[in-house]
Design a protein around this motif. Structure first.
Motif, mmCIF file in Angstrom:
data_model
loop_
_atom_site.group_PDB
_atom_site.id
_atom_site.type_symbol
_atom_site.label_atom_id
_atom_site.label_comp_id
_atom_site.label_asym_id
_atom_site.label_seq_id
_atom_site.Cartn_x
_atom_site.Cartn_y
_atom_site.Cartn_z
ATOM 1 N N MET A 42 0.827 -1.203 0.000
ATOM 2 C CA MET A 42 0.000 0.000 0.000
ATOM 3 C C MET A 42 0.865 1.258 0.000
ATOM 4 O O MET A 42 0.537 2.257 -0.651
ATOM 5 N N SER A 43 1.979 1.203 0.716
ATOM 6 C CA SER A 43 2.901 2.333 0.720
ATOM 7 C C SER A 43 3.432 2.602 -0.686
ATOM 8 O O SER A 43 3.481 3.751 -1.138
ATOM 9 N N GLN A 49 6.570 5.101 -3.608
ATOM 10 C CA GLN A 49 7.842 4.855 -2.921
ATOM 11 C C GLN A 49 7.541 4.044 -1.677
ATOM 12 O O GLN A 49 6.516 4.250 -1.041
ATOM 13 N N ILE A 50 8.410 3.126 -1.348
ATOM 14 C CA ILE A 50 8.213 2.378 -0.117
ATOM 15 C C ILE A 50 8.550 3.292 1.052
ATOM 16 O O ILE A 50 9.458 4.133 0.969
ATOM 17 N N HIS A 51 7.812 3.198 2.146
ATOM 18 C CA HIS A 51 7.904 4.208 3.208
ATOM 19 C C HIS A 51 9.277 4.289 3.856
ATOM 20 O O HIS A 51 9.648 5.312 4.403
ATOM 21 N N THR A 58 4.152 10.769 3.041
ATOM 22 C CA THR A 58 2.709 10.813 2.784
ATOM 23 C C THR A 58 1.979 9.650 3.435
ATOM 24 O O THR A 58 0.941 9.831 4.084
ATOM 25 N N PHE A 59 2.526 8.463 3.278
ATOM 26 C CA PHE A 59 1.865 7.274 3.813
ATOM 27 C C PHE A 59 1.805 7.312 5.330
ATOM 28 O O PHE A 59 0.781 6.983 5.934
ATOM 29 N N ALA A 60 2.895 7.743 5.951
ATOM 30 C CA ALA A 60 2.933 7.843 7.418
ATOM 31 C C ALA A 60 1.888 8.836 7.918
ATOM 32 O O ALA A 60 1.231 8.611 8.945
ATOM 33 N N VAL A 100 -5.294 -5.512 -4.500
ATOM 34 C CA VAL A 100 -4.444 -5.974 -3.396
ATOM 35 C C VAL A 100 -5.292 -6.389 -2.195
ATOM 36 O O VAL A 100 -5.065 -7.436 -1.589
ATOM 37 N N VAL A 101 -6.272 -5.561 -1.852
ATOM 38 C CA VAL A 101 -7.158 -5.888 -0.733
ATOM 39 C C VAL A 101 -7.876 -7.212 -0.988
ATOM 40 O O VAL A 101 -7.939 -8.083 -0.116
#
Length: 204
Positions: A42-43, A49-51, A58-60, A100-101
């Motif tokens: 999901m990140s 970009q991977i977190h 952004t993801f955080a 993915v979900v």
């Protein structure tokens, strides 16, 4: 350093004189992985970009809005309701998220028991998940020791700079360089990216 880091640095330094100089300049690239493939996928989708490597975070920030530290299939609906609407996602990204979900609602793969090739096959079966994303999962989430993400933009820039590689032949030249790092290609990658970040900070 532990026995693994000693073995890795000795091997990489012996095989690659440029990487030897990089290793002398930066610390051992230690990353604490979530081990959560769903979370990291999901990140990659949301932030491109991977977190672990994100600068925008952004993801955080989205996780914080949803009062979550780690994203799972069980708390995804809450995350979607409270945070995901705050980012403008393309239809293609949203469709990939749904895929993915749906996959993780139906499957609980034993990632630790799979080879790299098997992980690639399983994740590659999810519509919208491509080679770069799978490389990030292998490299950072599952912490496989011998992964080389030849499509990674930032890695390509570093290798082009440090190894004076012709941009027209960058992919083939990168693979030749990384072949010498086996069976520790992942660590060579992490060292070069750590050097890039350290060099960026020095210039600020």
């Amino acid at each position: 350093m532990n026995s693994l880091s000693n073995s890795v640095t000795h091997h990489l330094s012996a095989k690659d004189s440029i990487l030897k100089q990089v290793i002398a300049e930066v610390d051992w690239p230690k990353i604490i992985s979530t081990g959560n493939v769903f979370h990291d996928l999901m990140s990659c989708i949301v932030e491109q970009q991977i977190h672990y490597r994100s600068t925008k975070k952004t993801f955080a920030k989205l996780l914080a809005k949803a009062s979550s530290e780690e994203l799972t299939v069980d708390n995804f609906a809450e995350f979607e309701e409270q945070a995901l609407g705050d980012v403008k996602l393309s239809m293609k990204k949203y469709e990939t998220i749904i895929e993915v979900v749906a996959f993780f609602q139906e499957h609980s793969p034993d990632w630790s028991g799979m080879s790299n090739a098997e992980v690639r096959e399983v994740l590659g079966s999810i519509k919208g998940i491509g080679p770069w994303t799978i490389d990030m999962i292998l490299l950072y989430t599952l912490e496989r020791p011998n992964v080389f993400p030849a499509q990674d933009y930032h890695l390509r820039l570093v290798i082009e700079q440090l190894y004076s590689v012709d941009a027209k032949r960058i992919t083939s030249e990168m693979k030749k360089i990384a072949k010498n790092w086996a069976p520790y290609q992942s660590f060579g990658v992490k060292y070069l990216l750590a050097w890039k970040e350290a060099n960026k900070r020095r210039k600020q």
